[in-house]
Design an enzyme around this catalytic site. Sequence first.
Site, PDB file in Angstrom:
ATOM      1  N   TYR A  28     -14.457  10.429  -1.293  1.00 23.26           N
ATOM      2  CA  TYR A  28     -13.441  10.070  -2.294  1.00 23.26           C
ATOM      3  C   TYR A  28     -13.506  10.946  -3.542  1.00 23.26           C
ATOM      4  O   TYR A  28     -12.539  11.007  -4.303  1.00 23.26           O
ATOM      5  CB  TYR A  28     -13.563   8.588  -2.686  1.00 23.26           C
ATOM      6  CG  TYR A  28     -12.950   7.703  -1.637  1.00 23.26           C
ATOM      7  CD1 TYR A  28     -11.615   7.323  -1.701  1.00 23.26           C
ATOM      8  CD2 TYR A  28     -13.687   7.288  -0.532  1.00 23.26           C
ATOM      9  CE1 TYR A  28     -11.040   6.549  -0.716  1.00 23.26           C
ATOM     10  CE2 TYR A  28     -13.118   6.513   0.457  1.00 23.26           C
ATOM     11  CZ  TYR A  28     -11.793   6.141   0.356  1.00 23.26           C
ATOM     12  OH  TYR A  28     -11.223   5.381   1.335  1.00 23.26           O
ATOM     13  N   ASN A  50     -10.507  -4.114  -1.350  1.00 32.08           N
ATOM     14  CA  ASN A  50     -10.459  -2.995  -2.301  1.00 32.08           C
ATOM     15  C   ASN A  50      -9.575  -3.283  -3.496  1.00 32.08           C
ATOM     16  O   ASN A  50      -8.667  -4.097  -3.390  1.00 32.08           O
ATOM     17  CB  ASN A  50      -9.927  -1.759  -1.564  1.00 32.08           C
ATOM     18  CG  ASN A  50     -11.049  -0.982  -0.906  1.00 32.08           C
ATOM     19  OD1 ASN A  50     -12.141  -0.901  -1.444  1.00 32.08           O
ATOM     20  ND2 ASN A  50     -10.768  -0.415   0.258  1.00 32.08           N
ATOM     21  N   CYS A  94     -18.929  -1.579   0.783  1.00 38.13           N
ATOM     22  CA  CYS A  94     -18.091  -0.449   1.160  1.00 38.13           C
ATOM     23  C   CYS A  94     -18.753   0.186   2.370  1.00 38.13           C
ATOM     24  O   CYS A  94     -19.980   0.163   2.491  1.00 38.13           O
ATOM     25  CB  CYS A  94     -18.010   0.548   0.017  1.00 38.13           C
ATOM     26  SG  CYS A  94     -16.986   1.972   0.438  1.00 38.13           S
ATOM     27  N   HIS A 106     -16.410   4.156  -4.334  1.00 38.10           N
ATOM     28  CA  HIS A 106     -15.528   5.295  -4.082  1.00 38.10           C
ATOM     29  C   HIS A 106     -15.695   6.367  -5.164  1.00 38.10           C
ATOM     30  O   HIS A 106     -14.781   7.158  -5.418  1.00 38.10           O
ATOM     31  CB  HIS A 106     -14.062   4.857  -3.934  1.00 38.10           C
ATOM     32  CG  HIS A 106     -13.804   4.189  -2.606  1.00 38.10           C
ATOM     33  ND1 HIS A 106     -12.565   3.789  -2.181  1.00 38.10           N
ATOM     34  CD2 HIS A 106     -14.641   3.859  -1.593  1.00 38.10           C
ATOM     35  CE1 HIS A 106     -12.649   3.239  -0.979  1.00 38.10           C
ATOM     36  NE2 HIS A 106     -13.918   3.272  -0.608  1.00 38.10           N
ATOM     37  N   ARG A 154       0.839  -1.204   0.000  1.00 36.32           N
ATOM     38  CA  ARG A 154       0.000   0.000   0.000  1.00 36.32           C
ATOM     39  C   ARG A 154       0.880   1.262   0.000  1.00 36.32           C
ATOM     40  O   ARG A 154       0.598   2.228  -0.697  1.00 36.32           O
ATOM     41  CB  ARG A 154      -0.909   0.005   1.231  1.00 36.32           C
ATOM     42  CG  ARG A 154      -1.720   1.289   1.363  1.00 36.32           C
ATOM     43  CD  ARG A 154      -2.674   1.216   2.546  1.00 36.32           C
ATOM     44  NE  ARG A 154      -3.426   2.445   2.726  1.00 36.32           N
ATOM     45  CZ  ARG A 154      -4.410   2.586   3.605  1.00 36.32           C
ATOM     46  NH1 ARG A 154      -4.737   1.565   4.374  1.00 36.32           N
ATOM     47  NH2 ARG A 154      -5.059   3.720   3.723  1.00 36.32           N
TER      48      ARG A 154
END
Length: 435
Positions: free
Chosen positions: A253, A150, A171, A201, A96
């Site tokens: 987002y 995700n 989500c 998102h 990440r």
Amino acid sequence: MTQKLKLAIIGGGSSYTPELIEGIITRINILAVTELVLVDIPVGQEKLNIVTDLAKRMIQKSGLNINIASTLDLDSALSECAFVITQFRVGGLKARGLDEMIPLSFNMIGQETTGAGGFAKAMRTIPVILSIAKKMEQLCPDGWLINFTNPSGMVTEAVLNHTSIKSVGLCNVPINMEMSLAEELEASPEDLYCEFIGLNHLSWIKKVYLHGKDITESLFNDSKKRESVVANVPEVEGAEKFVASLKLIPSPYLNYFYYENHMLEEEKESVASGKGSRAEQVMKIEEDLFKLYETPELSEKPSQLSERGGSLYSEAAMSLIESIHTNSGKIHVLNVLNNGAIKDLDDKVVIETNCIVTSSGARPITTGPLPPSIKGLVHSVKAYEQLTIEAAVEGSKTKALLALMNNPLVHGADIAQNILERMIEAHSEHLSYLK
Ligand code: G6P
């Protein structure tokens, strides 16, 4: 005789697991889970042990009779499973960190689910989710795959279009948006109905009904500031003016798209000031969380977990499982195949919208065409998502480049090419399948 109801959590060693355990315990009268298996991979063994011990203490404290086990053997975990919850992160927080920092080094948004970072995460995750779903086809073909991994929309779309497994993408943003609106209106969430449109998102609340009355228009006053509903996405000062003209309530987002420069500067500032990328911040939060989880006296979900962005995740997941299991017909905001719900998108693409949930699945409620103010953005992100899934399924580097070029947060073919090469090199363990 109690009927068997087996659940498996893939990525069981995640710090979010106690949230799910709490959700299982509080719903036990309606959703009588008899068996729970936490699954992880060898590198996650230590975390898995800590989380399993905490989960056992939580269940023991509740006095319930749920058989809980942990394993590294996916096959035995999946066998005869009714619900498989996926919440894993391929490559862990280290990967990440790269997803966030590589785009930033090209002066572009570095975020784990949007932009080039989200692309790299999808490319690492899709082959893994497909192999899990294919195992499910053999070991629990009637089981449901409840996906929180995700980028949730793309990961679910890959499963639904490339395997025969029933899957729903989740989500926690929609449920947080609804809760925060209920708070703003001083109303009970049950009296409120929010109609969502868009992608994961990348969704908006299009209509709000209170006690059945459409109150949407009254919500757009340009002095009305709304705070970000998730801990990991900062709000933007002054955004209320734009939202008032948009007349749709955007997911936090959307800040990455509407306020790209601002968000980019925030990310750079966070790194420069030593606060670190979100991955680094989460690593610190996790370190503290796991120390807490190890405390033998702890037998409940600690409040510190709310520092993570995934709050209300358990509520979203467990209430969905309850609705499927009990054939409730309740409405949930989910990631499902469009099937005509948004008129101007293909049937076979995954959207995030209100769905009626029964034991036969989640059916999206028709919401009509995309409003012109968001149509272009939704179409380009969907094109990017479709190309990303194709690239992952075919292992195609050419398609991967096309995907990146269709991402509205990636600018310039030369830069897309360079980011792609850097991503493949940095994530060689998981992306070398691209040819
Ligand atoms: C949000 C998103 C989730 C994401 C989470 C990350 O809530 O909706 O999809 O997993 O944030 O939170 P973190 O604490 O890991 O930054």
